[in-house]
Design an enzyme around this catalytic site. Structure first.
Site, PDB file in Angstrom:
ATOM      1  N   GLY A 243       0.516  -1.329   0.551  1.00 42.32           N
ATOM      2  CA  GLY A 243      -0.578   0.392  -0.086  1.00 42.32           C
ATOM      3  C   GLY A 243       0.774   0.992   0.188  1.00 42.32           C
ATOM      4  O   GLY A 243       2.270   1.264  -0.251  1.00 42.32           O
ATOM      5  N   ILE A 244       0.219   2.308   0.197  1.00 43.80           N
ATOM      6  CA  ILE A 244       0.599   4.079  -0.309  1.00 43.80           C
ATOM      7  C   ILE A 244       1.495   3.855   1.824  1.00 43.80           C
ATOM      8  O   ILE A 244       0.842   3.919   2.843  1.00 43.80           O
ATOM      9  CB  ILE A 244       0.026   4.308   0.140  1.00 43.80           C
ATOM     10  CG1 ILE A 244      -0.388   4.427  -1.553  1.00 43.80           C
ATOM     11  CG2 ILE A 244       0.684   5.852   0.890  1.00 43.80           C
ATOM     12  CD1 ILE A 244      -1.559   5.585  -2.194  1.00 43.80           C
ATOM     13  N   GLY A 245       2.590   4.686   1.244  1.00 42.62           N
ATOM     14  CA  GLY A 245       3.462   5.007   2.622  1.00 42.62           C
ATOM     15  C   GLY A 245       4.071   4.668   3.398  1.00 42.62           C
ATOM     16  O   GLY A 245       4.994   3.959   2.410  1.00 42.62           O
ATOM     17  N   ALA A 246       4.725   4.635   4.812  1.00 45.95           N
ATOM     18  CA  ALA A 246       6.331   4.601   5.265  1.00 45.95           C
ATOM     19  C   ALA A 246       6.568   3.239   5.638  1.00 45.95           C
ATOM     20  O   ALA A 246       6.993   2.490   5.045  1.00 45.95           O
ATOM     21  CB  ALA A 246       6.280   5.620   6.256  1.00 45.95           C
ATOM     22  N   ILE A 247       5.046   2.812   6.229  1.00 48.53           N
ATOM     23  CA  ILE A 247       4.676   1.592   6.010  1.00 48.53           C
ATOM     24  C   ILE A 247       5.552   0.104   5.375  1.00 48.53           C
ATOM     25  O   ILE A 247       6.506  -0.925   5.203  1.00 48.53           O
ATOM     26  CB  ILE A 247       3.905   1.012   7.009  1.00 48.53           C
ATOM     27  CG1 ILE A 247       3.652   1.750   8.400  1.00 48.53           C
ATOM     28  CG2 ILE A 247       3.138  -0.233   7.117  1.00 48.53           C
ATOM     29  CD1 ILE A 247       4.328   1.865   9.222  1.00 48.53           C
TER      30      ILE A 247
ATOM     31  N   GLU B  22      -1.643  -3.081  -6.244  1.00 48.14           N
ATOM     32  CA  GLU B  22      -2.098  -1.731  -7.456  1.00 48.14           C
ATOM     33  C   GLU B  22      -1.206  -1.268  -7.253  1.00 48.14           C
ATOM     34  O   GLU B  22      -0.997  -0.634  -8.842  1.00 48.14           O
ATOM     35  CB  GLU B  22      -3.096  -1.014  -6.309  1.00 48.14           C
ATOM     36  CG  GLU B  22      -3.977   0.204  -6.219  1.00 48.14           C
ATOM     37  CD  GLU B  22      -4.368   0.628  -5.563  1.00 48.14           C
ATOM     38  OE1 GLU B  22      -5.138  -0.332  -4.707  1.00 48.14           O
ATOM     39  OE2 GLU B  22      -4.391   1.271  -4.665  1.00 48.14           O
TER      40      GLU B  22
ATOM     41  N   GLY C 266      -7.482   0.377  -2.652  1.00 46.80           N
ATOM     42  CA  GLY C 266      -7.453  -0.967  -2.572  1.00 46.80           C
ATOM     43  C   GLY C 266      -7.096  -1.888  -1.323  1.00 46.80           C
ATOM     44  O   GLY C 266      -7.334  -2.477  -2.042  1.00 46.80           O
TER      45      GLY C 266
HETATM   46  N1  COA Z   1      -5.982   9.514  15.442  1.00 45.82           N
HETATM   47  C1  COA Z   1      -5.559  11.030  15.018  1.00 45.82           C
HETATM   48  N2  COA Z   1      -4.701  11.261  13.926  1.00 45.82           N
HETATM   49  C2  COA Z   1      -4.153  10.103  13.479  1.00 45.82           C
HETATM   50  C3  COA Z   1      -3.914   8.959  13.524  1.00 45.82           C
HETATM   51  C4  COA Z   1      -5.161   8.307  14.463  1.00 45.82           C
HETATM   52  N3  COA Z   1      -5.812   7.182  15.061  1.00 45.82           N
HETATM   53  N4  COA Z   1      -3.887   7.537  12.615  1.00 45.82           N
HETATM   54  C5  COA Z   1      -3.237   8.909  11.745  1.00 45.82           C
HETATM   55  N5  COA Z   1      -3.129  10.060  12.478  1.00 45.82           N
HETATM   56  C6  COA Z   1      -2.879  11.483  11.345  1.00 45.82           C
HETATM   57  C7  COA Z   1      -1.099  10.851  11.398  1.00 45.82           C
HETATM   58  O1  COA Z   1      -0.755  11.808  12.659  1.00 45.82           O
HETATM   59  C8  COA Z   1      -0.835  12.041  10.004  1.00 45.82           C
HETATM   60  O2  COA Z   1      -1.628  13.568  10.691  1.00 45.82           O
HETATM   61  P1  COA Z   1      -0.431  14.596   9.684  1.00 45.82           P
HETATM   62  O3  COA Z   1      -1.174  14.229   8.402  1.00 45.82           O
HETATM   63  O4  COA Z   1      -0.968  15.905  10.418  1.00 45.82           O
HETATM   64  O5  COA Z   1       0.689  14.342  10.147  1.00 45.82           O
HETATM   65  C9  COA Z   1      -2.020  11.888   9.146  1.00 45.82           C
HETATM   66  O6  COA Z   1      -3.030  10.801  10.279  1.00 45.82           O
HETATM   67  C10 COA Z   1      -1.626  10.506   7.960  1.00 45.82           C
HETATM   68  O7  COA Z   1      -1.158   9.580   9.294  1.00 45.82           O
HETATM   69  P2  COA Z   1      -0.015   9.073   8.524  1.00 45.82           P
HETATM   70  O8  COA Z   1       0.091   7.273   9.406  1.00 45.82           O
HETATM   71  O9  COA Z   1       1.219   9.981   8.720  1.00 45.82           O
HETATM   72  O10 COA Z   1      -0.112   8.235   7.078  1.00 45.82           O
HETATM   73  P3  COA Z   1       0.540   7.450   6.139  1.00 45.82           P
HETATM   74  O11 COA Z   1       0.802   7.898   5.250  1.00 45.82           O
HETATM   75  O12 COA Z   1       1.752   6.288   6.474  1.00 45.82           O
HETATM   76  O13 COA Z   1      -0.447   6.446   5.641  1.00 45.82           O
HETATM   77  C11 COA Z   1      -3.081   5.954   5.555  1.00 45.82           C
HETATM   78  C12 COA Z   1      -1.615   6.097   6.242  1.00 45.82           C
HETATM   79  C13 COA Z   1      -3.895   4.766   6.619  1.00 45.82           C
HETATM   80  C14 COA Z   1      -3.897   7.037   5.925  1.00 45.82           C
HETATM   81  C15 COA Z   1      -2.995   5.169   4.723  1.00 45.82           C
HETATM   82  O14 COA Z   1      -2.497   3.702   4.200  1.00 45.82           O
HETATM   83  C16 COA Z   1      -4.467   4.631   3.536  1.00 45.82           C
HETATM   84  O15 COA Z   1      -4.708   6.016   3.197  1.00 45.82           O
HETATM   85  N6  COA Z   1      -4.747   3.880   3.652  1.00 45.82           N
HETATM   86  C17 COA Z   1      -6.062   3.636   2.912  1.00 45.82           C
HETATM   87  C18 COA Z   1      -6.062   3.118   2.118  1.00 45.82           C
HETATM   88  C19 COA Z   1      -5.205   1.774   1.645  1.00 45.82           C
HETATM   89  O16 COA Z   1      -4.875   1.411   2.362  1.00 45.82           O
HETATM   90  N7  COA Z   1      -5.193   2.035  -0.138  1.00 45.82           N
HETATM   91  C20 COA Z   1      -4.063   1.174  -0.506  1.00 45.82           C
HETATM   92  C21 COA Z   1      -3.980   0.535  -1.441  1.00 45.82           C
HETATM   93  S1  COA Z   1      -2.890   1.896  -3.123  1.00 45.82           S
END
Ligand code: COA
Length: 429
Positions: free
Chosen positions: A214-218, A237, A335
């Site tokens: 997926g998307i992001g640091a993890i 995806e 996705g």
């Molecule tokens: N409570 C409050 N804020 C929260 C939170 C929680 N439980 N969890 C995350 N946040 C905030 C973070 O602090 C961050 O805020 P900022 O932008 O002000 O720094 C923001 O939400 C994004 O979180 P972060 O952990 O930095 O995002 P990420 O880049 O690692 O992405 C998802 C995590 C979940 C947003 C991302 O994986 C996603 O959009 N997933 C859904 C779609 C998907 O899975 N697609 C995969 C196929 S492409």
């Protein structure tokens, strides 16, 4: 008319091309880094000519200036995924959000969400009069098939990708030639927490597995810990630079894939120029529309399919909120569910949700209940593995009580006591 004559006759400039957009039209933009920046700039420059043009988009990687308050009467954004450049407009009511599975977007364009205009980006045509959609085939190819008018930025910097990513020049109504680098996506920051999560996820990945990231640091952190694995494959995806690194190191070979052996299968790409150079003219990269790549029944044809996605919160039952913080929409389903369901059906497959246990050490992401108004992205019936920096919780086949216990065991130690208090209230005896 041969294709060359058709092509020449349909070349125009950006200012002329965007005059084909009319007030009240629904306009879709090529997806993610496939967005045609030159055409979008021309559309925004022509804002005064429009009233209430609906901009449909998913992952918006461009400037999204159509979301600015001064264009509120000219444009209205309809997001299927919210990002940093669009979230303010949605939160402030200048835009809307349409929930959907990414795999179903092509079907929406063909039925419930008909398109007037598609603004897309393509390579220059080859000798047979075909253009490649390069980094973004996903819903962009279906949009070309569905929209009444298709306007393409022809960009020689767009990588030539194959698979099902080619269109005939006659599928496009107007061409605007303008070369510029494809939008680059900044790599996420990976710290010790992400590394620990990466290590835990890697422990679930067998040699020969096929990965969705997926998307992001993890997902990027996970790749760091796969360097000792053998013959990994990609059916995802999207993929980014981390995959290129493992491909060059000989870890990703796609050799053991049971569907499209030897191929990197994706529906869009997003990363640096290094990724775009890797994809360009690479016969091993197979790009296809999202209703194929993200179809759970297609995904499931990959044995040992491992999906790796992230989220915002998981509650005691295993309900996963990935796209909202409370009532605020911050991303979309994308996705995630497509791949979780596909991996669940795959022989030897595993669906993984991986996340830091806290938000910056201050808020636990494992909670007794989701925040008020949060959307459930992945249901408790779909969820399987949840991973944090503290370990792995396996949820399928477990009772609600066992799920809560397993999740508390991987919560941040600072929050375990208060979570246990809630656990005893919820599950007496
Ligand atoms: N409570 C409050 N804020 C929260 C939170 C929680 N439980 N969890 C995350 N946040 C905030 C973070 O602090 C961050 O805020 P900022 O932008 O002000 O720094 C923001 O939400 C994004 O979180 P972060 O952990 O930095 O995002 P990420 O880049 O690692 O992405 C998802 C995590 C979940 C947003 C991302 O994986 C996603 O959009 N997933 C859904 C779609 C998907 O899975 N697609 C995969 C196929 S492409």
């Amino acid at each position: 008319m041969d294709w060359k004559a058709y092509y020449e006759a349909h070349i125009t400039d950006a200012a002329q091309a965007v005059q084909h957009i009319k007030s009240g039209d629904r306009v879709v933009l090529g997806h993610a880094v496939g967005e045609p920046p030159y055409l979008v700039d021309a559309m925004v420059a022509n804002a005064a000519a429009y009233e209430n043009v609906e901009i449909v988009h998913m992952v918006a990687k461009g400037k999204a200036e159509y979301c600015k308050p001064e264009y509120a009467k000219n444009f209205r954004h309809n997001a299927m995924f919210v990002g940093p450049t669009t979230k303010e407009a949605i939160a402030q009511g200048r835009g809307d959000f349409t929930p959907c599975f990414f795999s179903e977007v092509p079907q929406l364009f063909a039925t419930d969400l008909p398109l007037d205009v598609a603004l897309v980006q393509v390579t220059p045509p080859n000798a047979e009069g075909k253009c490649s959609l390069g980094v973004s085939v996903d819903y962009t190819l279906p949009a070309i098939r569905c929209a009444k008018t298709v306007i393409a930025q022809v960009n020689a910097c767009m990588p030539w990708t194959e698979g099902e990513s080619l269109v005939d020049v006659t599928d496009i109504d107007w061409f605007v030639r303008h070369d510029e680098p494809i939008i680059a996506n900044q790599p996420p920051k990976i710290g010790p927490v992400e590394e620990a999560i990466g290590r835990n996820v890697a422990s679930l990945v067998p040699d020969g597995a096929t990965l969705q990231l997926g998307i992001g640091a993890i997902p990027d952190a996970v790749l760091l810990f796969l360097k000792h694995k053998k013959d990994l494959g990609i059916h995802s995806e999207m993929f980014s630079d981390g995959v290129v690194e493992l491909a060059e190191a000989g870890v990703i070979t796609n050799a053991k894939k049971t569907l499209h052996p030897g191929k990197y299968v994706a529906t869009f790409l997003m990363g640096s120029q290094r990724l775009y150079d890797f994809a360009n003219n690479n016969p091993d990269v197979y790009m296809a529309p999202v209703d194929y790549v993200n179809d759970p029944f297609v995904i499931a044809q990959n044995d040992n399919m491992i999906s790796i996605n992230s989220c915002v919160q998981v509650d005691f039952m295993g309900q996963v909120a990935s796209e909202t913080i409370g009532q605020t929409q911050i991303s979309g389903t994308g996705g995630q569910v497509d791949f979780i369901r596909g991996a669940a059906r795959s022989k030897g497959g595993k669906a993984i949700i991986a996340m830091p246990s806290t938000v910056k050490g201050k808020i636990s992401k494992i909670v007794p209940q989701l925040d008020n108004g949060a959307a459930v992205t992945t249901s408790r019936n779909d969820v399987d593995y949840v991973v944090t920096e503290y370990g792995v919780a396996k949820l399928k086949g477990r009772t609600l009580r066992q799920r809560a216990q397993a999740l508390i065991a991987i919560a941040h130690p600072d929050f375990r006591e208060e979570l246990m208090e809630e656990f005893h209230r919820r599950f007496p005896g």
